[in-house]
Design an enzyme around this catalytic site. Structure first.
Site, PDB file in Angstrom:
ATOM      1  CE  LYS A 185      -4.136   1.845   0.269  1.00 21.51           C
ATOM      2  NZ  LYS A 185      -5.090   1.724  -0.972  1.00 21.51           N
ATOM      3  CG  ASP A 232      -6.770  -0.480  -3.201  1.00 25.30           C
ATOM      4  OD1 ASP A 232      -5.342  -0.665  -3.477  1.00 25.30           O
ATOM      5  OD2 ASP A 232      -7.035   0.638  -3.235  1.00 25.30           O
ATOM      6  CG  ASP A 247      -4.839 -13.350   7.457  1.00 22.02           C
ATOM      7  OD1 ASP A 247      -4.747 -14.383   7.404  1.00 22.02           O
ATOM      8  OD2 ASP A 247      -5.633 -12.640   8.276  1.00 22.02           O
ATOM      9  CG  ASP A 267      -8.943 -16.474   4.449  1.00 17.68           C
ATOM     10  OD1 ASP A 267      -7.810 -16.962   4.794  1.00 17.68           O
ATOM     11  OD2 ASP A 267      -9.802 -16.400   5.147  1.00 17.68           O
TER      12      ASP A 267
HETATM   13  C1  IPM Z   1      -3.908 -17.724   8.964  1.00 19.64           C
HETATM   14  C2  IPM Z   1      -4.847 -17.287  10.188  1.00 19.64           C
HETATM   15  C3  IPM Z   1      -3.923 -16.753  11.129  1.00 19.64           C
HETATM   16  C4  IPM Z   1      -3.467 -15.591  10.841  1.00 19.64           C
HETATM   17  C5  IPM Z   1      -4.757 -16.733  12.632  1.00 19.64           C
HETATM   18  C6  IPM Z   1      -5.491 -17.840  13.237  1.00 19.64           C
HETATM   19  C7  IPM Z   1      -3.793 -16.269  13.815  1.00 19.64           C
HETATM   20  O1  IPM Z   1      -5.991 -16.796   9.839  1.00 19.64           O
HETATM   21  O2  IPM Z   1      -2.959 -18.703   9.302  1.00 19.64           O
HETATM   22  O3  IPM Z   1      -4.093 -17.409   7.781  1.00 19.64           O
HETATM   23  O4  IPM Z   1      -4.015 -14.486  10.690  1.00 19.64           O
HETATM   24  O5  IPM Z   1      -2.019 -15.726  10.389  1.00 19.64           O
HETATM   25 MG    MG Z   2      -5.755 -16.260   7.835  1.00 19.40          MG
END
Ligand code: IPM
Ligand code: MG
Length: 355
Positions: A188, A220, A244, A248
């Site tokens: 960023k 973003d 992180d 996801d």
């Molecule tokens: C991940 C999880 C962890 C993180 C949490 C559970 C602390 O979300 O491994 O991605 O944020 O790293």
């Molecule tokens: Mg995570």
């Protein structure tokens, strides 16, 4: 005979169920490839809090250092959500990553052809996606000082040292050399000093890898581009919190977060873990998808133990199980011939991997 010592951290929620399946598959390939694995269990997270009062017992920190690699399930759950931050299961995991020095978190996001319809995105967008997210894991805002939870204000600090950026950037470029030779560094830098600093250092390191094409993207925009046209990415290099979030998001390209493995590596023993959490809502029902953990065990064989052939066996077995139409509930709506339980999926993959 090659002998390996594997630390096992089952954790909370679905953790024990999915780790047991990964062990079943590891045992099967160990026989087929003629090596020995011995396991030693360690406590972390809620299970550790219940047994010892703290989320990261000393025995765990000391014990894992004696292992060749550590296989980890997941931690956390509503039972421990109201504890103070430093006593929560999550702080145990963060502390363990820090203590093990696993600064490089590799999160591959690939789309299995067999599951092309499971993605919420169109098959034409996700077909052939093959991304490696290289997430910095032991720095950034997760660990930055100062931090405070006060009466009237609370804050965290995003800090990166030169050394931290250099070493993670090298990991990303080295991986890119073995792939499509493209690194996209995500930051960023239009707002944050720490990102401007990050960008400059990544540019420096890039000079040592003239064959690798480097691009930069704001986080973003990267979130948007991942959904718009994920095939544009080869290696994504980014910091702790952006990684992180983006990993996801990237997981949904594949159809289920229950499919994606990760490797957390550094200078010492590595930690191999699915990218998903402990899913307390489905724990104990035998419906969790063990594939992410089984695929993490494959990464462990490849990266930590140099057992490539065993790793290939597992990855091919996962593909075959999916091609044959076996599905756990999370992906059950997509081209399933049979919906299977967590243990059934583990047994099918173990069986295929041993042949
Ligand atoms: C991940 C999880 C962890 C993180 C949490 C559970 C602390 O979300 O491994 O991605 O944020 O790293
Ligand atoms: Mg995570």
């Amino acid at each position: 005979m090659r002998n390996y010592k594997i630390g096992v951290i089952k954790g909370d929620g679905i953790g024990p169920e999915i780790v047991d399946e990964a062990i079943k598959v590891l045992d099967a390939v160990a026989v087929a490839e003629k090596f020995n694995i011995s396991y030693e269990e360690f406590l972390l997270g809620g299970a550790a809090i219940d047994a010892t009062g703290v989320p990261l017992p000393d025995e765990t920190i000391q014990g894992v250092k004696r292992m060749d690699a550590v296989l980890f399930g997941a931690i956390g759950g509503p039972k421990w959500d109201n504890l103070e931050r430093h006593l929560r299961p999550e702080s145990g995991l963060l502390g363990l990553r820090k203590a093990m020095g696993t600064y490089a978190n590799l999160r591959p996001a690939t789309v299995y052809d067999e599951l092309i319809n499971a993605s919420t995105l169109k098959p034409s967008v996700v077909k052939g996606v093959d991304i490696m997210v290289v997430r910095e894991l032991t720095g950034g805002i997760y660990f930055g000082q100062p931090r405070e939870y006060g009466e009237d204000k609370a804050y965290n600090t995003m800090v990166y040292t030169k050394e931290e950026v250099v070493r993670i950037a090298k990991v990303a470029f080295e991986i890119a050399m073995k792939r499509d030779k493209r690194v996209c560094s995500v930051d960023k830098a239009n707002v944050l000093e720490v990102s401007q600093f990050w960008r400059e250092i990544v540019e420096e390191i890039a000079k040592d890898y003239p064959e690798v094409e480097l691009s930069h993207m704001y986080v973003d925009n990267a979130a948007m581009q991942l959904i718009r046209d994920p095939r544009q990415f080869d290696v994504i290099l980014t910091g702790n919190i952006f990684g992180d979030i983006l990993s996801d998001a990237a997981s949904m390209l594949s159809g289920s977060i229950g499919l994606l493995p990760s490797a957390s590596t550094g200078d010492g023993v590595g930690l191999y873990e699915p990218i998903h959490g402990s899913a307390p809502d489905i724990a104990g029902q035998g419906i969790a998808n063990p594939i992410a953990t089984i695929a993490s065990a494959a990464m462990m064989l490849r990266y930590a133990l140099n057992e490539d052939s065993a790793a290939n066996r597992i990855e091919n077995a996962i593909k075959k199980a999916l091609a044959d139409g076996y599905r756990t509930g999370d992906i059950g709506a997509f081209d399933a011939k049979e919906i299977v339980s967590t243990t059934e999926m583990g047994s099918i993959i173990a069986d295929y991997a041993s042949k």
